[in-house]
Design a protein around this motif. Sequence first.
Motif, PDB file in Angstrom:
ATOM      1  N   HIS A  79       0.848  -1.200   0.000  1.00  0.00           N
ATOM      2  CA  HIS A  79       0.000   0.000   0.000  1.00  0.00           C
ATOM      3  C   HIS A  79       0.877   1.240   0.000  1.00  0.00           C
ATOM      4  CE1 HIS A  79      -2.897   2.742   2.475  1.00  0.00           C
ATOM      5  NE2 HIS A  79      -3.033   2.955   1.183  1.00  0.00           N
ATOM      6  N   LEU A  80       0.641   2.134  -0.981  1.00  0.00           N
ATOM      7  CA  LEU A  80       1.312   3.426  -1.024  1.00  0.00           C
ATOM      8  C   LEU A  80       0.300   4.487  -0.619  1.00  0.00           C
ATOM      9  CD1 LEU A  80       4.008   4.860  -2.006  1.00  0.00           C
ATOM     10  CD2 LEU A  80       2.725   5.392  -4.088  1.00  0.00           C
ATOM     11  N   PRO A  81       0.378   5.011   0.621  1.00  0.00           N
ATOM     12  CA  PRO A  81      -0.597   6.018   1.070  1.00  0.00           C
ATOM     13  C   PRO A  81      -0.302   7.388   0.483  1.00  0.00           C
ATOM     14  CG  PRO A  81       1.031   5.630   2.782  1.00  0.00           C
ATOM     15  CD  PRO A  81       1.357   4.673   1.665  1.00  0.00           C
ATOM     16  N   GLN A  82      -1.242   8.317   0.693  1.00  0.00           N
ATOM     17  CA  GLN A  82      -1.054   9.684   0.186  1.00  0.00           C
ATOM     18  C   GLN A  82       0.135  10.368   0.837  1.00  0.00           C
ATOM     19  OE1 GLN A  82      -4.323  12.411   0.187  1.00  0.00           O
ATOM     20  NE2 GLN A  82      -5.794  10.871  -0.476  1.00  0.00           N
ATOM     21  N   ASP A  83       0.188  10.313   2.159  1.00  0.00           N
ATOM     22  CA  ASP A  83       1.214  11.041   2.903  1.00  0.00           C
ATOM     23  C   ASP A  83       2.348  10.097   3.254  1.00  0.00           C
ATOM     24  OD1 ASP A  83      -0.302  13.419   2.893  1.00  0.00           O
ATOM     25  OD2 ASP A  83      -1.505  12.643   4.551  1.00  0.00           O
ATOM     26  N   ILE A  84       3.476  10.304   2.620  1.00  0.00           N
ATOM     27  CA  ILE A  84       4.638   9.437   2.826  1.00  0.00           C
ATOM     28  C   ILE A  84       5.691  10.204   3.622  1.00  0.00           C
ATOM     29  CG2 ILE A  84       6.505   8.193   1.685  1.00  0.00           C
ATOM     30  CD1 ILE A  84       4.622   7.868  -0.700  1.00  0.00           C
ATOM     31  N   THR A  85       6.092   9.634   4.721  1.00  0.00           N
ATOM     32  CA  THR A  85       7.167  10.250   5.513  1.00  0.00           C
ATOM     33  C   THR A  85       8.254   9.201   5.728  1.00  0.00           C
ATOM     34  OG1 THR A  85       5.998   9.642   7.554  1.00  0.00           O
ATOM     35  CG2 THR A  85       5.637  11.856   6.701  1.00  0.00           C
ATOM     36  N   ASP A 176      -2.411   5.351  -3.574  1.00  0.00           N
ATOM     37  CA  ASP A 176      -3.313   6.449  -3.230  1.00  0.00           C
ATOM     38  C   ASP A 176      -2.685   7.770  -3.670  1.00  0.00           C
ATOM     39  OD1 ASP A 176      -5.331   7.985  -2.233  1.00  0.00           O
ATOM     40  OD2 ASP A 176      -5.146   7.321  -0.156  1.00  0.00           O
ATOM     41  N   GLU A 177      -3.216   8.355  -4.740  1.00  0.00           N
ATOM     42  CA  GLU A 177      -2.726   9.620  -5.311  1.00  0.00           C
ATOM     43  C   GLU A 177      -1.209   9.576  -5.516  1.00  0.00           C
ATOM     44  OE1 GLU A 177      -4.572  11.732  -6.526  1.00  0.00           O
ATOM     45  OE2 GLU A 177      -6.487  11.757  -5.482  1.00  0.00           O
ATOM     46  N   PRO A 178      -0.711   8.605  -6.291  1.00  0.00           N
ATOM     47  CA  PRO A 178       0.749   8.444  -6.397  1.00  0.00           C
ATOM     48  C   PRO A 178       1.444   9.553  -7.168  1.00  0.00           C
ATOM     49  CG  PRO A 178      -0.374   6.997  -7.954  1.00  0.00           C
ATOM     50  CD  PRO A 178      -1.441   7.602  -7.094  1.00  0.00           C
ATOM     51  N   THR A 179       0.715  10.317  -8.003  1.00  0.00           N
ATOM     52  CA  THR A 179       1.393  11.355  -8.790  1.00  0.00           C
ATOM     53  C   THR A 179       1.500  12.687  -8.063  1.00  0.00           C
ATOM     54  OG1 THR A 179      -0.679  11.937  -9.902  1.00  0.00           O
ATOM     55  CG2 THR A 179       0.723  10.325 -10.993  1.00  0.00           C
ATOM     56  N   ASN A 180       0.980  12.775  -6.844  1.00  0.00           N
ATOM     57  CA  ASN A 180       1.163  14.004  -6.072  1.00  0.00           C
ATOM     58  C   ASN A 180       2.648  14.328  -5.960  1.00  0.00           C
ATOM     59  OD1 ASN A 180      -1.554  14.166  -5.691  1.00  0.00           O
ATOM     60  ND2 ASN A 180      -1.525  13.754  -3.501  1.00  0.00           N
ATOM     61  N   ARG A 198       1.712  -6.442 -14.403  1.00  0.00           N
ATOM     62  CA  ARG A 198       1.144  -7.716 -14.845  1.00  0.00           C
ATOM     63  C   ARG A 198       1.004  -8.701 -13.690  1.00  0.00           C
ATOM     64  NH1 ARG A 198       0.727  -4.682 -18.326  1.00  0.00           N
ATOM     65  NH2 ARG A 198       1.254  -4.838 -20.542  1.00  0.00           N
ATOM     66  N   SER A 199       1.191  -8.233 -12.448  1.00  0.00           N
ATOM     67  CA  SER A 199       1.365  -9.143 -11.323  1.00  0.00           C
ATOM     68  C   SER A 199       0.077  -9.589 -10.648  1.00  0.00           C
ATOM     69  CB  SER A 199       2.275  -8.493 -10.270  1.00  0.00           C
ATOM     70  OG  SER A 199       3.518  -8.171 -10.844  1.00  0.00           O
ATOM     71  N   GLY A 200      -1.018  -8.911 -10.862  1.00  0.00           N
ATOM     72  CA  GLY A 200      -2.247  -9.283 -10.158  1.00  0.00           C
ATOM     73  C   GLY A 200      -3.194  -8.116 -10.106  1.00  0.00           C
ATOM     74  N   VAL A 201      -3.516  -7.674  -8.892  1.00  0.00           N
ATOM     75  CA  VAL A 201      -4.481  -6.600  -8.710  1.00  0.00           C
ATOM     76  C   VAL A 201      -3.755  -5.287  -8.436  1.00  0.00           C
ATOM     77  CG1 VAL A 201      -6.372  -5.744  -7.265  1.00  0.00           C
ATOM     78  CG2 VAL A 201      -6.235  -8.166  -7.817  1.00  0.00           C
ATOM     79  N   LEU A 202      -4.083  -4.268  -9.213  1.00  0.00           N
ATOM     80  CA  LEU A 202      -3.573  -2.919  -8.976  1.00  0.00           C
ATOM     81  C   LEU A 202      -4.769  -1.993  -8.847  1.00  0.00           C
ATOM     82  CD1 LEU A 202      -1.357  -0.716  -8.893  1.00  0.00           C
ATOM     83  CD2 LEU A 202      -1.504  -0.617 -11.376  1.00  0.00           C
ATOM     84  N   VAL A 203      -4.873  -1.301  -7.719  1.00  0.00           N
ATOM     85  CA  VAL A 203      -5.935  -0.321  -7.502  1.00  0.00           C
ATOM     86  C   VAL A 203      -5.273   1.026  -7.272  1.00  0.00           C
ATOM     87  CG1 VAL A 203      -7.936   0.347  -6.122  1.00  0.00           C
ATOM     88  CG2 VAL A 203      -7.411  -2.072  -6.441  1.00  0.00           C
ATOM     89  N   VAL A 204      -5.635   2.016  -8.090  1.00  0.00           N
ATOM     90  CA  VAL A 204      -5.015   3.329  -7.982  1.00  0.00           C
ATOM     91  C   VAL A 204      -6.089   4.395  -7.812  1.00  0.00           C
ATOM     92  CG1 VAL A 204      -4.877   3.493 -10.506  1.00  0.00           C
ATOM     93  CG2 VAL A 204      -3.500   5.022  -9.107  1.00  0.00           C
ATOM     94  N   VAL A 205      -5.962   5.176  -6.734  1.00  0.00           N
ATOM     95  CA  VAL A 205      -6.801   6.359  -6.532  1.00  0.00           C
ATOM     96  C   VAL A 205      -6.027   7.532  -7.102  1.00  0.00           C
ATOM     97  CG1 VAL A 205      -7.744   7.952  -4.818  1.00  0.00           C
ATOM     98  CG2 VAL A 205      -7.965   5.481  -4.489  1.00  0.00           C
ATOM     99  N   SER A 206      -6.644   8.267  -8.020  1.00  0.00           N
ATOM    100  CA  SER A 206      -5.912   9.359  -8.655  1.00  0.00           C
ATOM    101  C   SER A 206      -6.876  10.339  -9.308  1.00  0.00           C
ATOM    102  CB  SER A 206      -4.947   8.805  -9.712  1.00  0.00           C
ATOM    103  OG  SER A 206      -4.211   9.859 -10.319  1.00  0.00           O
ATOM    104  N   HIS A 207      -6.395  11.589  -9.484  1.00  0.00           N
ATOM    105  CA  HIS A 207      -7.116  12.556 -10.305  1.00  0.00           C
ATOM    106  C   HIS A 207      -6.297  12.885 -11.547  1.00  0.00           C
ATOM    107  CE1 HIS A 207      -4.427  15.082  -7.818  1.00  0.00           C
ATOM    108  NE2 HIS A 207      -4.399  15.888  -8.859  1.00  0.00           N
ATOM    109  N   ASP A 208      -5.223  12.120 -11.771  1.00  0.00           N
ATOM    110  CA  ASP A 208      -4.357  12.290 -12.935  1.00  0.00           C
ATOM    111  C   ASP A 208      -5.020  11.596 -14.126  1.00  0.00           C
ATOM    112  OD1 ASP A 208      -2.419  12.000 -14.926  1.00  0.00           O
ATOM    113  OD2 ASP A 208      -0.776  11.768 -13.495  1.00  0.00           O
ATOM    114  N   ARG A 209      -5.589  12.389 -15.035  1.00  0.00           N
ATOM    115  CA  ARG A 209      -6.346  11.814 -16.141  1.00  0.00           C
ATOM    116  C   ARG A 209      -5.493  10.925 -17.032  1.00  0.00           C
ATOM    117  NH1 ARG A 209      -9.787  17.208 -17.809  1.00  0.00           N
ATOM    118  NH2 ARG A 209      -9.049  18.238 -15.938  1.00  0.00           N
TER     119      ARG A 209
END
Length: 562
Positions: A79-85, A176-180, A198-209
């Motif tokens: 999981h890649l969250p929005q806020d990465i520290t 989660d919003e990886p292009t921020n 190609r590995s399985g399930v990818l779910v991406v939350v984004s507003h990057d068209r």
Amino acid sequence: MPNADNGFNAPGSSVTCSGLSFRWPDGTAVFDQLSLTIGRGRTGLVGANGSGKSTLLGLLAGRLRPSQGSVTVGGRLAHLPQDITLDTALRVEEALGIAERRRALRAIEAGEVSDEHFETVGDDWDVEERALATLGSLGLAEAGLDRTVGELSGGETVLLRLAALLLERPDVLLLDEPTNNLDLFARRRLHEAVDSWRSGVLVVVSHDRELLERVDRIAELRSGSVTSYGGGWSAYQEALAAQQEAAGRTLRAAESDVRRQKRELEETQIKVARRRRNSRKMDAQRRAPRIVAGERKRSAQESAGRLRGVQEDRLHQARERREEAAEAVRNDEEIRVDLPRTAVPAGRTVLTLRELRPRYGRLREAELQVRGPERVALVGRNGAGKTTLLRTLAGQLEPLSGHAEVSVPLRFLPQRLDVLDEELSIAANVARVAPGVTDNQIRSQLARFLFKGARAEQLAGTLSGGERLRAALAAMLLASPPPQLLMLDEPTNNLDMAGVRQLTSALASYEGALLVAAHDLGFLESVGITRWLFVGEELQETGIDEVRDLLADAGATDTGSD
């Protein structure tokens, strides 16, 4: 046609939610009995800010616990969250999680044959080569494995964390919003990573068209349920437009039917009243016995009641159909702001930089003067120093040398939106920065930012990314004194398409000077930028076409903190 609620029904699915319910500690409900199955392939999860996209990813990742229902994940999840520290002192190898394996490999190569070293390495003898290849595929080849995280920009840190996740070879990857915070070059690297999944399930939350064009399906989260649409963003938009056109026709037909049923009910009431008058008149003329007249009256009343009841039922049903049709028609509200006190006279000097050298980034010397209500864009590669320059102007960082002078009231909205007190309501946050404004005035203004009624009492800590930006923007613009220079750092991060439109609408009403650092060139054009400054070793004034060429250039990799 979309499949409502039950999700994606693809073979080999490995993420399933059953009867999922979730409430925040204050009782705010996000999901109620949500069931869906996410299949293999790339899924773009979209929805209005506050609809629960990040919350759903948090539930899938196990970071949040549902109040009811279950989540089943087949395989390893990352999981890649929005806020990465990340700790800035970490070396890249530590951030990638391969430091112990590298040390064990070095020890084995030096002749140490301890079982512990072989257990540490396992079957991952090529871990170093895989790590370097993954970094290279994301444009981080020059980061190496031994530099520190603190030497990377915010955008490079996002890519580094993604590299760490890819090295885990997950079966399910949630982004989660990886292009921020990513510049155009870095975004293209991430797009390529999504293309090659190609590995399985990818779910991406984004507003990057552009990113959403690359997925296999779009899943829209709306009103607590999920509807899936085959194809990428354009296919979703076409399906949605057709849906809304049909919904509009249905609503117009339903409204027409309500009007017709109202007319027929009124006509029925007139007929009943006329019959009643005629019946009384005839009974008076015939001098009918009282018992006979009473029986006729009761019969007429019963007949009239049945007729009126039928018409009232038809009107009630027509209104229900209208309400149902109206719910299917979307109405994204726009922010409305009236801020005359933010106006800056055309000749007034707003900002002056002389021989300014910020503490971080590539910028070696900045010369700049902003006059009147200019709208200035700061653009540049990750690590160029855009954020550092804004923080210096806001007084949060001391420059290494030179001078910066701001001559008007200033407000700065940082990337992390950490200007709100998490424990206070939205209204209380505004009251903190506008002590002379009455509660009624605050609530009236907040309604224009779409925080109406009880929404103004929502705690800042429970807001989504887009709602948080809207609340922070409201607090800044309603502050006393009102800002005549507004500085924004990547303001479209975490905003859905409606949120970007709302922000654009709010800034269209702002009459002061604007200084914006952003990678979203479409947004910058929409807010009427009058000057484009490319941040390199100096501030280079340029045009939008030249900006695109400079940002897309995949030449030397920029380093340093942004």
